[in-house]
Design a protein around this motif. Structure first.
Motif, PDB file in Angstrom:
ATOM      1  N   THR A 195      -4.628  -5.011   9.388  1.00 15.45           N
ATOM      2  CA  THR A 195      -3.860  -3.873   8.869  1.00 15.45           C
ATOM      3  C   THR A 195      -4.575  -3.217   7.699  1.00 15.45           C
ATOM      4  O   THR A 195      -4.562  -1.981   7.567  1.00 15.45           O
ATOM      5  N   ALA A 196      -5.223  -4.028   6.836  1.00 14.35           N
ATOM      6  CA  ALA A 196      -5.980  -3.453   5.723  1.00 14.35           C
ATOM      7  C   ALA A 196      -7.132  -2.589   6.234  1.00 14.35           C
ATOM      8  O   ALA A 196      -7.378  -1.485   5.737  1.00 14.35           O
ATOM      9  N   ALA A 197      -7.852  -3.094   7.250  1.00 11.03           N
ATOM     10  CA  ALA A 197      -8.958  -2.327   7.822  1.00 11.03           C
ATOM     11  C   ALA A 197      -8.455  -1.066   8.510  1.00 11.03           C
ATOM     12  O   ALA A 197      -9.089   0.005   8.436  1.00 11.03           O
ATOM     13  N   LEU A 198      -7.304  -1.170   9.163  1.00  7.54           N
ATOM     14  CA  LEU A 198      -6.737  -0.019   9.864  1.00  7.54           C
ATOM     15  C   LEU A 198      -6.380   1.097   8.891  1.00  7.54           C
ATOM     16  O   LEU A 198      -6.785   2.257   9.070  1.00  7.54           O
ATOM     17  N   TRP A 199      -5.620   0.750   7.833  1.00  3.28           N
ATOM     18  CA  TRP A 199      -5.223   1.778   6.870  1.00  3.28           C
ATOM     19  C   TRP A 199      -6.431   2.310   6.097  1.00  3.28           C
ATOM     20  O   TRP A 199      -6.523   3.517   5.845  1.00  3.28           O
ATOM     21  N   GLY A 200      -7.343   1.425   5.734  1.00  3.91           N
ATOM     22  CA  GLY A 200      -8.520   1.868   5.001  1.00  3.91           C
ATOM     23  C   GLY A 200      -9.374   2.822   5.821  1.00  3.91           C
ATOM     24  O   GLY A 200      -9.825   3.863   5.318  1.00  3.91           O
ATOM     25  N   GLY A 201      -9.603   2.474   7.091  1.00  2.00           N
ATOM     26  CA  GLY A 201     -10.386   3.351   7.945  1.00  2.00           C
ATOM     27  C   GLY A 201      -9.686   4.659   8.233  1.00  2.00           C
ATOM     28  O   GLY A 201     -10.318   5.718   8.319  1.00  2.00           O
ATOM     29  N   TYR A 202      -8.363   4.610   8.371  1.00  2.00           N
ATOM     30  CA  TYR A 202      -7.601   5.825   8.682  1.00  2.00           C
ATOM     31  C   TYR A 202      -7.631   6.821   7.532  1.00  2.00           C
ATOM     32  O   TYR A 202      -7.832   8.022   7.737  1.00  2.00           O
ATOM     33  N   PHE A 241       0.836  -1.197   0.000  1.00  2.00           N
ATOM     34  CA  PHE A 241       0.000   0.000   0.000  1.00  2.00           C
ATOM     35  C   PHE A 241       0.873   1.250   0.000  1.00  2.00           C
ATOM     36  O   PHE A 241       0.565   2.255  -0.656  1.00  2.00           O
ATOM     37  N   ALA A 242       1.992   1.198   0.728  1.00  2.00           N
ATOM     38  CA  ALA A 242       2.928   2.326   0.731  1.00  2.00           C
ATOM     39  C   ALA A 242       3.496   2.557  -0.666  1.00  2.00           C
ATOM     40  O   ALA A 242       3.609   3.703  -1.131  1.00  2.00           O
ATOM     41  N   VAL A 243       3.859   1.472  -1.352  1.00  2.00           N
ATOM     42  CA  VAL A 243       4.364   1.600  -2.728  1.00  2.00           C
ATOM     43  C   VAL A 243       3.291   2.191  -3.632  1.00  2.00           C
ATOM     44  O   VAL A 243       3.571   3.047  -4.486  1.00  2.00           O
ATOM     45  N   THR A 244       2.056   1.739  -3.459  1.00  2.00           N
ATOM     46  CA  THR A 244       0.956   2.253  -4.284  1.00  2.00           C
ATOM     47  C   THR A 244       0.740   3.745  -4.058  1.00  2.00           C
ATOM     48  O   THR A 244       0.549   4.504  -5.018  1.00  2.00           O
ATOM     49  N   LEU A 245       0.788   4.187  -2.802  1.00  2.00           N
ATOM     50  CA  LEU A 245       0.613   5.608  -2.520  1.00  2.00           C
ATOM     51  C   LEU A 245       1.763   6.431  -3.080  1.00  2.00           C
ATOM     52  O   LEU A 245       1.554   7.543  -3.595  1.00  2.00           O
TER      53      LEU A 245
END
Length: 337
Positions: free
Chosen positions: A319-326, A246-250
């Motif tokens: 972790t997916a839910a955490l980053w998505g919600g954040y 996800f960091a690479v994608t951003l």
């Protein structure tokens, strides 16, 4: 010369009390904090600041002594930062970054994030299909130094041992996969930085890097899929890969936004458009560094300690839910509308 000295002395005598007053107020504010000043004194500082600027302008125009000009320049600079500067401490700035600046910047790049995700997923799917159909394609996507036994011709027992073998055995299979994880983390960190840095090249180099990264991931998973190990392999990778990828994608999204701004600046000049996109991208990249640090912690601890596939998937989902919600929770502004 005598007339000039008299003029300078008279100029200073008429206005020096105001300069000293401003200096004393600034000293108190810097030493004890703004809260120590009375409301009347707070209102007085902008007035004295404008008077100091006026005095500086006059001093420069009539060429008074240089020491007076230097004094007024320093005083005006101090007053400027008091009047117009952001009066907050470092902890508040850091809190504002995590609470507002970083999520807002990421949400502002949602289109570019979707494009970057699509590029990486498409490359992974194509590479996965090619390696499944013809295993020799693996060597076109994965560097030879990285393979080191984890290749299409490896045995199922060997590959399974790399995922669930006993930890801490020097030279063992688990140590070999540790080397792989370290390589992947280093590789993904470099891809993230270069994907952002190369954004100015009309998105082309950024897209190429995202394609390359996705293809390597797809080829790697295909090797394990050929031996019926796709489920444990995905769990092993995603325990830290959700954050890392996800960091690479951003980072890729930030690079794409710069490239798009350079190619299609709209009403701005190309330089202004690139600067605007670059400022937002820089905020995203500061957060990407934080994400890569979190991924390193997950890779160094959770991946080593958690062996059960269901637990690995649970951590990946969390972790997916955490980053998505954040990043994508409804903002207060949107709720107000």
């Amino acid at each position: 010369m005598a007339d000039l000295q008299l003029k300078s002395h008279r100029f200073r005598a008429e206005r020096e009390d105001d300069w000293r007053r401003l200096e004393r107020l600034l000293d108190r504010a810097e030493r004890s904090g703004v809260k120590k000043l009375r409301p009347a004194e707070l209102l007085e500082i902008p007035v004295l600041y404008r008077q100091a600027l006026s005095s500086l302008s006059v001093a420069r125009s009539i060429s008074l002594d240089q020491s007076l000009i230097d004094y007024l320049e320093a005083l005006s600079a101090r007053a400027y930062f008091f009047v117009y500067g952001a009066r907050t401490n470092a902890w508040r700035r850091i809190g504002g970054f995590f609470r507002r600046d970083w999520p807002d910047a990421v949400r502002g790049l949602w289109r570019e994030t979707l494009v970057a995700t699509a590029i990486g997923v498409l490359a992974a799917v194509i590479a996965f299909g090619l390696v499944m159909r013809e295993p020799d394609w693996f060597y076109s996507f994965v560097p030879p130094a990285l393979a080191s036994g984890r290749e299409p011709h490896a045995s199922t027992e060997f590959l399974r041992a790399t995922l669930h073998g006993p930890a801490g055995q020097p030279g063992g299979q688990k140590d070999g996969l540790d080397v792989l994880a370290t390589f992947l983390f280093t590789h993904n960190s470099q891809i993230a930085l270069f994907a952002f840095a190369f954004g100015f090249a009309f998105c082309v180099l950024t897209a190429v890097l995202l394609l390359s990264n996705g293809a390597m991931l797809g080829a790697f998973l295909a090797v394990f899929a050929q031996h019926g190990l796709i489920v444990p392999a995905v769990g092993w990778l995603m325990i830290h890969g959700v954050t890392e990828l996800f960091a690479v994608t951003l980072a890729g999204a930030a690079g794409l936004s710069i490239g798009w701004a350079v190619a299609f600046p709209g009403g701005r000049t190309r330089v202004d458009a690139a600067m605007h996109a670059g400022r937002r991208g820089a905020v995203v990249m500061a957060g990407v560094v934080v994400m890569l640090f979190c991924a390193a912690l997950l890779e160094g601890f959770a991946r080593q300690l958690v062996e059960a596939d269901w637990a690995r998937y649970a951590i990946a989902a969390a972790t997916a839910a955490l980053w998505g919600g954040y990043f994508y929770r409804p903002s207060r502004k949107a709720s107000a509308r």
